[in-house]
Design a protein around this motif. Structure first.
Motif, short mmCIF file in Angstrom:
data_model
loop_
_atom_site.label_atom_id
_atom_site.label_comp_id
_atom_site.label_asym_id
_atom_site.label_seq_id
_atom_site.Cartn_x
_atom_site.Cartn_y
_atom_site.Cartn_z
N SER A 585 0.80 -1.31 0.01
CA SER A 585 0.10 -0.12 -0.05
C SER A 585 0.90 1.18 -0.01
N SER A 586 2.00 1.17 0.14
CA SER A 586 3.06 2.25 0.08
C SER A 586 3.87 2.33 -1.14
N PRO A 587 4.36 3.68 -1.75
CA PRO A 587 5.12 3.78 -2.78
C PRO A 587 6.58 3.61 -2.16
N PRO A 588 7.26 3.44 -3.23
CA PRO A 588 8.80 3.20 -2.88
C PRO A 588 9.35 4.62 -2.37
N SER A 589 10.44 4.53 -1.66
CA SER A 589 10.93 5.88 -1.05
C SER A 589 11.22 6.93 -2.17
N ARG A 590 10.78 8.20 -2.03
CA ARG A 590 10.81 9.22 -3.12
C ARG A 590 12.35 9.74 -3.15
N GLU A 591 13.14 9.49 -2.22
CA GLU A 591 14.43 10.15 -2.23
C GLU A 591 15.16 8.94 -1.79
N ARG A 592 16.17 8.35 -2.79
CA ARG A 592 16.99 7.34 -2.62
C ARG A 592 18.45 7.71 -3.34
N ARG A 593 19.60 7.38 -2.49
CA ARG A 593 21.16 7.96 -2.85
C ARG A 593 21.76 6.76 -2.79
N LEU A 594 22.99 6.65 -3.62
CA LEU A 594 23.74 5.45 -3.48
C LEU A 594 24.87 5.57 -2.58
N PHE A 595 25.60 4.57 -2.29
CA PHE A 595 26.83 4.17 -1.53
C PHE A 595 26.44 4.51 -0.05
N ALA A 596 25.24 4.47 0.37
CA ALA A 596 24.88 4.32 2.12
C ALA A 596 25.88 3.39 2.70
N ASP A 597 26.02 2.14 2.10
CA ASP A 597 26.73 1.20 2.51
C ASP A 597 28.12 1.23 2.07
N ALA A 598 28.55 2.35 1.65
CA ALA A 598 29.84 2.66 1.22
C ALA A 598 30.85 1.47 0.57
N LYS A 599 29.72 0.71 -0.43
CA LYS A 599 30.04 -0.17 -1.27
C LYS A 599 30.07 0.21 -2.58
#
Length: 741
Positions: A585-599
């Motif tokens: 019932s929820s849309p995907p996150s509207r703001e998503r950045r890369l490399f939060a896991d530093a991989k």
């Protein structure tokens, strides 16, 4: 083929009535007649720049687009639109639209209307004759960043796998090739890490060779929404509109930015302002880089860039001490003789300070065209479809399996870059050229030579919305194409967001979508069976999903167009696992950045420090040509060569009507130039006349011209970055005199 053509021509109006007519008076922001009052509204993504704004298109009961407004709910533009967006419908009603195929039946003869069947016959007969006489690679393709991703993918696959062409490139080479190569070498994949929320969440924003106030005004509005009292730094020789709104303008010498960036790295290391833990755990090559920048002392950097020691230390402190630092670049970096290493010097600063993967951080390349990101991933030029590698047999086999074709049809190497295609035409190696939605006779560097080269072609095909572009006027065959709003498909914006473009208007006359034209060409060429599965743009999208699966750009979790539209655009990566993990019932996150896991995307999961010594300007100023020419955008109402924006009376009123040259007051006084007077600007390649604009926005010894005016590229010097092959439009030597001298 004729049956397929008849079916396309009958069906091209989509859900709209057969007698639908576009009313130019209905477009724009003025009074809408009662009979055209909106009956419904649908959302579509703007087709001008890479920002990717959502526009609400208002339709009447016949399904006609009659007006538009900015979508307040879309996470990109939040209800804002620039002048181009507000006028997005107007160019569709221009009187110079290509409405039927045009063929030049004799050398030097006029272009005359012909049927689609005759046009396709001329296309195949001439190109296949050239291949028979001069080899398969004697035909080349120059594509665009302005069509939807499905069209780019079909076009590239048709050219390389169906027609046997090797040399396929696009005008993305002029704007984003540098970022593509820089990210791939540094991160392991062409992966801009940011989301637009980072404009609002940074403690410091550093713009290098970027003028978003004019070039990407909605992005600049996002900066203005930042409530963290950020430092806003602009590194640019010219006092741009963005620089005038900054907290610090670093007015360096033209093309000395690589030296400056290495000097900042030196100061960060010397001052202990680096993130040693991040460097040790997530990067390679830092020790070598640290040894390399040891020579870039403040004294050397100040002498070579013209930036004071005090400013250097102040900027290094901002970089090293602020918690959330984002670094942004665009054409001032990308269009340089040492562009790739300059972009990587920016990336190096983000890596050494740990400014990646967190809100308000990143080494962030702002894309140019509306679908240059789609072109980078699916244009089939530098990279095989989906970011794969032509040189790897496993990659070729995988792409062939997904597409259901023989892997032997996929070349084992990429072909010439744009400049190399032009050189090959000049020496007679390439005899035929197919140009789609781009205008090299205006936009290519060293314009006079570019036009001479295009005139050497035995057969030039131009596929475009308009018959009046400088390149179309040189063509032997013009194929009339539908524009934005007259077809459907997906655009991918600067922050990796896939957004849906919808068909809200009918293409005029016999114009067809680029997708439909490619299908007709495939049938005429004799390879139509290879592309039977590409029966619609959405069917193509489903194949592209499969090609993306397992890649860093994986968007296989998007179900279909309806899902993408309802979600308000979705940033890649968005995998099947991502989709399954969501609350239905929820849309995907509207703001998503890369490399939060530093991989990162190299095999070892680490980012690379990449660097080389700076190189001198290819054409420095001298006694005969004592000024450095700078170029850039003129206003937010202009776009590239003006083939669309010049169709709008509103945009023409907002943009400069004449070519102006910004000249420093001291230079003007010395040369006897008065504001508003005509000046002649000469390079070793050409000359033009402009109106003098006396202003301290440029430094002494510099002159600035907006790129949208055709004569400007008569002056530019054809230097190219050795890694990205991107042209260096931003600096060359010129002389200035009063036009009456």
């Amino acid at each position: 083929m004729n049956a397929a053509l008849d079916k396309l021509l009958q069906a091209r109006h989509g859900p709209m009535t057969a007698d639908m007519v576009l009313h130019p008076a209905a477009f724009g922001l003025g009074h809408v007649p009662a009979r055209l009052k909106p009956a419904a509204t649908t959302r579509s993504i703007c087709g001008f720049c890479s920002t990717g704004c959502a526009l609400n298109i208002h339709l009447n009961t016949a399904g006609e687009a009659i007006n538009l407004s900015a979508d307040p709910s879309y996470p990109v533009n939040l209800g804002m639109a620039c002048p181009k967006g507000w006028e997005a419908l107007t160019p569709l009603a221009a009187p110079d639209r290509a409405t039927a195929p045009l063929l030049r039946s004799t050398a030097g003869g006029p272009l005359a209307p012909v049927s689609w069947s005759r046009a396709l016959q001329a296309f195949t007969k001439n190109f296949q004759r050239i291949q028979k006489e001069h080899g398969a690679h004697a035909i080349a393709l120059l594509s665009t960043g302005q069509i939807v991703t499905e069209e780019m993918a079909l076009l590239g696959a048709l050219a390389k796998f169906g027609m046997g062409l090797l040399h396929v490139d696009s005008n993305t080479r002029q704007c984003m090739a540098t970022s593509h190569v820089a990210y791939k070498q540094s991160f392991g994949f062409d992966a801009p890490p940011f989301t637009y929320a980072d404009f609002e969440e940074s403690d410091a924003l550093i713009f290098v060779g970027a003028n978003p106030c004019i070039a990407h005004p909605i992005m600049w509005q996002r900066v203005m929404r930042n409530r963290r009292r950020p430092d806003v730094v602009v590194i640019d020789p010219r006092a741009t509109e963005t620089a005038q709104g900054a907290t610090l303008h670093v007015a360096l010498k033209p093309k000395s930015d690589l030296t400056l960036l290495y000097g900042l790295a030196h100061l960060l290391i010397d001052g202990g302002m680096v993130d040693r833990d991040f460097i040790a755990t997530h990067t390679t090559g830092f020790d070598e880089f640290a040894a390399f920048v040891r020579d870039f002392t403040p004294a050397r950097v100040s002498a070579e860039t013209g930036v004071s020691d005090t400013t250097l230390h102040h900027l290094a402190t901002i970089l090293g001490k602020r918690e959330r630092v984002s670094l942004w670049w665009t054409m001032g970096v990308n269009q340089s003789h040492e562009a790739t290493r300059t972009a990587q010097a920016i990336i190096n600063l983000a890596l050494m300070t740990g400014n990646l993967g967190r809100p308000g951080t990143g080494a962030n390349s702002i894309t140019g065209q509306c679908n240059a990101m789609g072109s980078r991933l699916f244009g089939n030029a530098t990279s095989l479809l989906g970011g794969y590698d032509f040189a790897h047999p496993d990659d070729r086999a995988h792409v062939a399996r997904v597409l259901g074709i023989d892997a032997a049809r996929i070349p084992a190497k990429s072909g010439y870059a744009y400049d190399q295609i032009m050189d090959a035409i000049d020496r007679g190696e390439i005899r035929g050229l197919w140009v789609i939605a781009t205008n090299p006779a205006h936009s290519w560097i060293h314009q006079n030579r570019a036009r001479e080269i295009l005139r050497k072609l035995e057969f030039l095909v131009v596929q475009d919305m308009y018959v009046t572009t400088e390149t179309a006027q040189l063509a032997h065959l013009i194929l009339p194409a539908a524009g934005w709003g007259e077809k459907e498909g997906v655009l991918i914006n600067s922050e990796r967001r896939l957004g849906l473009v919808k068909k809200v208007a009918r293409a005029p006359g016999q114009a067809l979508s680029d997708f439909a034209i490619c299908k007709l060409v495939a049938d005429a060429w004799g390879c139509g069976a290879m592309f039977r599965a590409w029966h619609s743009p959405e069917a193509a999208f489903q194949m592209l999903k499969q090609l993306s699966r397992g890649q860093p750009c994986d968007f296989s979790g998007i179900r279909d167009y309806a899902h993408l539209d309802a979600a308000g655009g979705i940033q890649w990566p968005f995998t099947g696992a991502d989709a399954a993990a969501l609350d239905p019932s929820s849309p995907p996150s509207r703001e998503r950045r890369l490399f939060a896991d530093a991989k990162f995307f190299h095999a070892d999961g680490r980012a690379r420090f990449v660097f080389d010594p700076p190189r001198p300007l290819p054409e420095p100023s001298d006694e005969a040509y004592p000024f450095q020419l700078l170029t850039g955008r003129g206003s937010s109402a202009q776009w590239h060569t003006g083939s669309r924006t010049d169709k709008s009376a509103v945009l023409r009123k907002l943009a400069p009507a004449v070519l102006t040259a910004e000249i420093h007051p001291d230079d003007a006084e010395r040369l006897g130039i008065s504001s508003g007077g005509d000046v002649t600007i000469r390079s070793r390649r050409g000359a033009l006349t402009a109106v003098a604009l006396i202003t301290a926005t440029v430094q002494r010894g510099q002159v600035y011209l907006p790129m949208h005016f055709a004569p400007v590229n008569q002056l530019t010097f054809p230097a190219f970055d050795p890694h990205s092959r991107q042209p260096s439009y931003k600096a060359c030597a010129v002389a200035i005199t009063c036009a009456t001298d």
